[in-house]
Design an enzyme around this catalytic site. Structure first.
Site, mmCIF file in Angstrom:
data_model
loop_
_atom_site.group_PDB
_atom_site.id
_atom_site.type_symbol
_atom_site.label_atom_id
_atom_site.label_comp_id
_atom_site.label_asym_id
_atom_site.label_seq_id
_atom_site.Cartn_x
_atom_site.Cartn_y
_atom_site.Cartn_z
ATOM 1 N N PRO A 1 0.832 -1.213 0.000
ATOM 2 C CA PRO A 1 0.000 0.000 0.000
ATOM 3 C C PRO A 1 0.865 1.260 0.000
ATOM 4 O O PRO A 1 1.770 1.406 0.819
ATOM 5 C CB PRO A 1 -0.798 -0.103 1.302
ATOM 6 C CG PRO A 1 -0.394 -1.352 1.970
ATOM 7 C CD PRO A 1 0.685 -2.013 1.205
ATOM 8 N N GLU A 2 0.604 2.134 -0.947
ATOM 9 C CA GLU A 2 1.316 3.403 -1.050
ATOM 10 C C GLU A 2 0.375 4.520 -0.600
ATOM 11 O O GLU A 2 -0.773 4.259 -0.250
ATOM 12 C CB GLU A 2 1.746 3.622 -2.514
ATOM 13 C CG GLU A 2 2.711 2.575 -3.029
ATOM 14 C CD GLU A 2 4.171 2.917 -2.760
ATOM 15 O OE1 GLU A 2 4.428 3.926 -2.067
ATOM 16 O OE2 GLU A 2 5.043 2.187 -3.231
ATOM 17 N N HIS B 1 -5.397 -14.012 9.234
ATOM 18 C CA HIS B 1 -4.553 -12.832 9.409
ATOM 19 C C HIS B 1 -5.326 -11.610 9.897
ATOM 20 O O HIS B 1 -4.846 -10.497 9.809
ATOM 21 C CB HIS B 1 -3.827 -12.515 8.109
ATOM 22 C CG HIS B 1 -3.004 -13.667 7.622
ATOM 23 N ND1 HIS B 1 -1.889 -14.113 8.301
ATOM 24 C CD2 HIS B 1 -3.156 -14.481 6.542
ATOM 25 C CE1 HIS B 1 -1.384 -15.164 7.644
ATOM 26 N NE2 HIS B 1 -2.127 -15.394 6.591
ATOM 27 N N ARG C 1 1.650 -10.343 6.382
ATOM 28 C CA ARG C 1 3.100 -10.298 6.628
ATOM 29 C C ARG C 1 3.461 -9.609 7.942
ATOM 30 O O ARG C 1 4.614 -9.623 8.345
ATOM 31 C CB ARG C 1 3.806 -9.644 5.439
ATOM 32 C CG ARG C 1 3.594 -10.476 4.169
ATOM 33 C CD ARG C 1 4.330 -9.909 2.993
ATOM 34 N NE ARG C 1 5.774 -9.920 3.199
ATOM 35 C CZ ARG C 1 6.636 -9.419 2.333
ATOM 36 N NH1 ARG C 1 6.214 -8.877 1.219
ATOM 37 N NH2 ARG C 1 7.932 -9.453 2.595
ATOM 38 N N ARG D 1 23.549 18.541 -1.949
ATOM 39 C CA ARG D 1 23.260 17.130 -1.688
ATOM 40 C C ARG D 1 23.665 16.297 -2.902
ATOM 41 O O ARG D 1 23.219 16.561 -4.019
ATOM 42 C CB ARG D 1 21.761 16.919 -1.396
ATOM 43 C CG ARG D 1 21.243 17.673 -0.159
ATOM 44 C CD ARG D 1 21.704 17.030 1.146
ATOM 45 N NE ARG D 1 21.288 15.651 1.287
ATOM 46 C CZ ARG D 1 20.161 15.283 1.906
ATOM 47 N NH1 ARG D 1 19.364 16.175 2.431
ATOM 48 N NH2 ARG D 1 19.861 14.001 1.994
#
Ligand SMILES: [Zn+2]
Length: 270
Positions: free
Chosen positions: A2-3, A90, A109, A151
């Protein structure tokens, strides 16, 4: 995984069912998530949800006193049950409301998180040092330009760093760099202000498009058949190694940058 768009869609999916509702019971079947689920989560019992928010990929469920944090990790999902349904393997957490509705957390997971916060949620150690939201007004080309001077880090790693900006995951970093024509390995400090403008536009564009697509899945949050799926998206470069670039026809390349698979067009991205 999931983003940010899936987390935003989750927020929009569960919010109307939880807001102003009172928690009857918090059931933790397996506390072994990314961090052990603290016993304090039961402080939610008897309290009403007063506000639901997202910060990066964290879901903040604010109660009258304190609040709950969910993170979906690698494989977590939340859904609303409108009538009792026996838990499956789960289904680690249930939040039962007084009105009979249940919020169920499933995570095969177990990299997800379910935590308790006393007081101000934004001051929690996981949240207080996060960079701006990519869709907020303070996320600008000027901001990225200033933060990136001197950077040497690859731009892809730079925009995936949650202290710089939150919620730009691997897929969206690859996609937005392609849209902006920036090579993922270019040093962040060697990108002009003008090119950062293109990148900010691309990041906002790719994320809002995914959120709009997620809107079509909102009804799945009350689907008892199974967990809401993560929506398929039309991707320009991600997972397209060897395929033709939609812009120039050349082959899309794959390279590991910062331990993550990156996809780009060497001809279109400089
Ligand atoms: Zn190309």
């Amino acid at each position: 995984m999931p983003e940010l768009p899936e987390v935003e869609t989750t927020l929009r999916g569960i919010e109307p069912h939880l807001l102003k509702q009172r928690v009857a019971r918090v059931i933790v079947r397996d506390p072994r998530l990314r961090w052990p689920v603290p016993v304090e989560v039961r402080k939610a019992e008897g309290q009403k949800f007063i506000q639901l928010d997202r910060r990066g990929k964290y879901l903040l469920l604010k109660l009258e006193q304190g609040g709950l944090i969910f993170h979906l990790g690698m494989s977590g999902s939340l859904r609303i049950l409108q009538s009792p349904l026996s838990p499956e393997k789960h289904d680690h957490v249930d939040i039962e409301l007084e009105n009979g509705i249940c919020l169920r957390f499933n995570d095969p997971r177990r990299f997800g998180a379910f935590l308790w916060v006393d007081g101000e949620m934004e001051s929690h150690e996981l949240l207080r040092d996060l960079g701006p939201e990519p869709l907020a007004t303070e996320f600008t080309a000027d901001y990225l330009y200033e933060r990136s001077r001197d950077r040497k880090v690859a731009i892809k790693n730079f925009i995936m760093n949650g202290h710089i900006v939150v919620g730009v995951g691997n897929i969206y970093a690859s996609e937005s760099l392609f849209m902006a024509g920036i090579h993922p390995q270019r040093a962040a400090g060697r990108i002009s202000r003008l090119r950062y403008e293109g990148l900010v536009t691309a990041i906002c564009d790719v994320l809002s498009r995914a959120i709009r697509q997620g809107g079509t899945t909102l009804r799945d949050f009350v689907n008892s058949e199974g967990a809401p799926g993560y929506f398929a998206q039309e991707l320009l470069v991600y997972d397209r190694a060897g395929s033709d670039c939609f812009q120039c026809g050349g082959p899309i390349r794959q390279k590991v940058i910062g331990q993550r698979s990156s996809y780009f067009c060497p001809a279109c991205q400089r």
